[in-house]
Write a protein that holds these residues in place. Structure first.
Motif, PDB file in Angstrom:
ATOM      1  N   PRO A  48      36.130 -12.583 -44.571  1.00 22.76           N
ATOM      2  CA  PRO A  48      34.752 -12.223 -44.891  1.00 22.76           C
ATOM      3  C   PRO A  48      34.580 -11.642 -46.302  1.00 22.76           C
ATOM      4  O   PRO A  48      33.463 -11.590 -46.813  1.00 22.76           O
ATOM      5  CB  PRO A  48      34.365 -11.211 -43.811  1.00 22.76           C
ATOM      6  N   ASN A  49      35.671 -11.218 -46.947  1.00 24.92           N
ATOM      7  CA  ASN A  49      35.570 -10.708 -48.316  1.00 24.92           C
ATOM      8  C   ASN A  49      35.593 -11.830 -49.352  1.00 24.92           C
ATOM      9  O   ASN A  49      35.634 -11.574 -50.548  1.00 24.92           O
ATOM     10  CB  ASN A  49      36.687  -9.697 -48.608  1.00 24.92           C
ATOM     11  N   ASP A  79      43.882 -10.152 -49.934  1.00 26.50           N
ATOM     12  CA  ASP A  79      44.769 -10.541 -48.839  1.00 26.50           C
ATOM     13  C   ASP A  79      44.811 -12.063 -48.648  1.00 26.50           C
ATOM     14  O   ASP A  79      45.676 -12.584 -47.961  1.00 26.50           O
ATOM     15  CB  ASP A  79      44.326  -9.862 -47.542  1.00 26.50           C
ATOM     16  N   LEU A  80      43.889 -12.783 -49.269  1.00 25.95           N
ATOM     17  CA  LEU A  80      43.794 -14.237 -49.112  1.00 25.95           C
ATOM     18  C   LEU A  80      44.837 -14.950 -49.960  1.00 25.95           C
ATOM     19  O   LEU A  80      45.046 -14.612 -51.127  1.00 25.95           O
ATOM     20  CB  LEU A  80      42.404 -14.719 -49.532  1.00 25.95           C
ATOM     21  N   MET A  81      45.467 -15.919 -49.352  1.00 24.78           N
ATOM     22  CA  MET A  81      46.337 -16.809 -50.109  1.00 24.78           C
ATOM     23  C   MET A  81      46.204 -18.205 -49.528  1.00 24.78           C
ATOM     24  O   MET A  81      45.752 -18.377 -48.388  1.00 24.78           O
ATOM     25  CB  MET A  81      47.795 -16.355 -50.062  1.00 24.78           C
ATOM     26  N   MET A  82      46.582 -19.174 -50.326  1.00 24.25           N
ATOM     27  CA  MET A  82      46.627 -20.542 -49.836  1.00 24.25           C
ATOM     28  C   MET A  82      48.064 -21.017 -49.958  1.00 24.25           C
ATOM     29  O   MET A  82      48.724 -20.780 -50.971  1.00 24.25           O
ATOM     30  CB  MET A  82      45.702 -21.446 -50.640  1.00 24.25           C
ATOM     31  N   LEU A  83      48.536 -21.633 -48.889  1.00 25.43           N
ATOM     32  CA  LEU A  83      49.889 -22.190 -48.877  1.00 25.43           C
ATOM     33  C   LEU A  83      49.803 -23.710 -48.927  1.00 25.43           C
ATOM     34  O   LEU A  83      48.927 -24.313 -48.294  1.00 25.43           O
ATOM     35  CB  LEU A  83      50.632 -21.764 -47.611  1.00 25.43           C
ATOM     36  N   ARG A  84      50.711 -24.296 -49.670  1.00 27.60           N
ATOM     37  CA  ARG A  84      50.825 -25.749 -49.769  1.00 27.60           C
ATOM     38  C   ARG A  84      52.101 -26.160 -49.042  1.00 27.60           C
ATOM     39  O   ARG A  84      53.172 -25.645 -49.332  1.00 27.60           O
ATOM     40  CB  ARG A  84      50.875 -26.151 -51.244  1.00 27.60           C
ATOM     41  N   PHE A 130      44.970 -21.777 -45.419  1.00 31.66           N
ATOM     42  CA  PHE A 130      44.559 -20.449 -45.858  1.00 31.66           C
ATOM     43  C   PHE A 130      45.283 -19.467 -44.950  1.00 31.66           C
ATOM     44  O   PHE A 130      45.398 -19.690 -43.744  1.00 31.66           O
ATOM     45  CB  PHE A 130      43.048 -20.256 -45.720  1.00 31.66           C
ATOM     46  N   ALA A 131      45.778 -18.396 -45.530  1.00 33.16           N
ATOM     47  CA  ALA A 131      46.518 -17.403 -44.745  1.00 33.16           C
ATOM     48  C   ALA A 131      46.350 -16.033 -45.375  1.00 33.16           C
ATOM     49  O   ALA A 131      45.959 -15.911 -46.535  1.00 33.16           O
ATOM     50  CB  ALA A 131      48.002 -17.768 -44.691  1.00 33.16           C
ATOM     51  N   SER A 132      46.668 -15.016 -44.603  1.00 34.64           N
ATOM     52  CA  SER A 132      46.707 -13.665 -45.169  1.00 34.64           C
ATOM     53  C   SER A 132      48.107 -13.435 -45.722  1.00 34.64           C
ATOM     54  O   SER A 132      49.078 -14.061 -45.282  1.00 34.64           O
ATOM     55  CB  SER A 132      46.365 -12.622 -44.104  1.00 34.64           C
ATOM     56  N   TRP A 141      37.392 -24.372 -49.457  1.00 37.70           N
ATOM     57  CA  TRP A 141      36.669 -23.221 -48.929  1.00 37.70           C
ATOM     58  C   TRP A 141      35.508 -23.707 -48.070  1.00 37.70           C
ATOM     59  O   TRP A 141      34.836 -24.678 -48.395  1.00 37.70           O
ATOM     60  CB  TRP A 141      36.152 -22.339 -50.067  1.00 37.70           C
ATOM     61  N   SER A 142      35.284 -23.047 -46.934  1.00 36.65           N
ATOM     62  CA  SER A 142      34.209 -23.442 -46.026  1.00 36.65           C
ATOM     63  C   SER A 142      33.724 -22.224 -45.255  1.00 36.65           C
ATOM     64  O   SER A 142      34.339 -21.154 -45.306  1.00 36.65           O
ATOM     65  CB  SER A 142      34.724 -24.501 -45.036  1.00 36.65           C
ATOM     66  N   LYS A 143      32.677 -22.397 -44.517  1.00 38.39           N
ATOM     67  CA  LYS A 143      32.161 -21.317 -43.657  1.00 38.39           C
ATOM     68  C   LYS A 143      33.202 -20.936 -42.609  1.00 38.39           C
ATOM     69  O   LYS A 143      33.325 -19.773 -42.245  1.00 38.39           O
ATOM     70  CB  LYS A 143      30.857 -21.739 -42.968  1.00 38.39           C
ATOM     71  N   GLU A 144      33.969 -21.923 -42.124  1.00 41.12           N
ATOM     72  CA  GLU A 144      35.003 -21.646 -41.129  1.00 41.12           C
ATOM     73  C   GLU A 144      36.092 -20.749 -41.710  1.00 41.12           C
ATOM     74  O   GLU A 144      36.575 -19.828 -41.056  1.00 41.12           O
ATOM     75  CB  GLU A 144      35.625 -22.947 -40.607  1.00 41.12           C
ATOM     76  N   VAL A 145      36.475 -21.010 -42.947  1.00 42.30           N
ATOM     77  CA  VAL A 145      37.494 -20.186 -43.604  1.00 42.30           C
ATOM     78  C   VAL A 145      36.927 -18.799 -43.871  1.00 42.30           C
ATOM     79  O   VAL A 145      37.590 -17.784 -43.654  1.00 42.30           O
ATOM     80  CB  VAL A 145      37.982 -20.839 -44.918  1.00 42.30           C
ATOM     81  N   GLU A 146      35.683 -18.756 -44.305  1.00 44.26           N
ATOM     82  CA  GLU A 146      35.032 -17.476 -44.608  1.00 44.26           C
ATOM     83  C   GLU A 146      34.963 -16.575 -43.366  1.00 44.26           C
ATOM     84  O   GLU A 146      35.008 -15.350 -43.484  1.00 44.26           O
ATOM     85  CB  GLU A 146      33.636 -17.717 -45.169  1.00 44.26           C
ATOM     86  N   ALA A 147      34.888 -17.185 -42.187  1.00 43.09           N
ATOM     87  CA  ALA A 147      34.867 -16.386 -40.955  1.00 43.09           C
ATOM     88  C   ALA A 147      36.156 -15.571 -40.817  1.00 43.09           C
ATOM     89  O   ALA A 147      36.140 -14.469 -40.269  1.00 43.09           O
ATOM     90  CB  ALA A 147      34.683 -17.302 -39.737  1.00 43.09           C
ATOM     91  N   TRP A 148      37.267 -16.113 -41.324  1.00 39.10           N
ATOM     92  CA  TRP A 148      38.555 -15.410 -41.274  1.00 39.10           C
ATOM     93  C   TRP A 148      38.724 -14.452 -42.448  1.00 39.10           C
ATOM     94  O   TRP A 148      39.492 -13.498 -42.370  1.00 39.10           O
ATOM     95  CB  TRP A 148      39.712 -16.407 -41.287  1.00 39.10           C
TER      96      TRP A 148
END
Length: 158
Positions: free
Chosen positions: A106-107, A113-118, A52-54, A97-104
């Motif tokens: 919060p929206n 701004d969220l993207m996922m890279l493979r 997960f990245a911005s 998706w997890s609580k740890e990812v959500e910490a980064w």
């Protein structure tokens, strides 16, 4: 031996899923410098990892990339080469998706701004370090050590 080393690497990566990753393209923003990323692993996809990245992240543009891994116990090291591409499958995002990812982010999952890279891995080298009692004794006494006494090395694990 390659299969054994590959399994040892993925087991160590699962325990500590952090990797330094950088783009190969010197003209890309921030290229040349690696940064730590938390890998999202899937046991059924041994040639792929996700992040997960911005969208402003230096690796967000994707392309050829190199990842460097060192296990928590410093007994497994890896260099991974491959291609970073944007993951657009919503099911994959939901799966990781997890609580740890959500910490980064919060929206939430719909943050623009969220993207996922493979990271599609096409080449890898892995080193394991296990000097054993004899190798440790040689190190402590300053005796010469052959690389074969320190562990295993495999090239092209994908």
């Amino acid at each position: 031996m390659k299969k054994e080393i590959r399994e040892e690497f993925w087991h160590a990566f699962e325990k500590s899923p952090f990797i330094m990753i950088r783009l190969d393209d010197a003209s890309a923003s921030g290229a040349g410098h690696a940064e730590p990323m938390t890998a999202q692993l899937d046991k059924e996809a041994l040639h792929t990892i996700w992040f997960f990245a911005s969208r402003s992240n230096r690796i967000a543009t994707g392309g050829r990339a190199m990842g460097q891994f060192a296990s928590k116990g410093h007994d497994v090291f890896a260099c991974l080469a491959g291609t970073l591409v944007e993951e657009t499958d919503p099911a994959r995002i939901d799966k990781h998706w997890s609580k740890e990812v959500e910490a980064w982010f919060p929206n939430g999952r719909n943050d623009p701004d969220l993207m996922m890279l493979r990271f599609e891995i096409d080449d890898a080298e892995v080193w394991t370090v296990e000097p054993g009692l004899f190798g440790t004794f040689k190190m402590l006494t300053g005796s010469a050590i052959r690389s074969s006494e320190m562990g295993k090395h495999a090239v092209g694990l994908v």
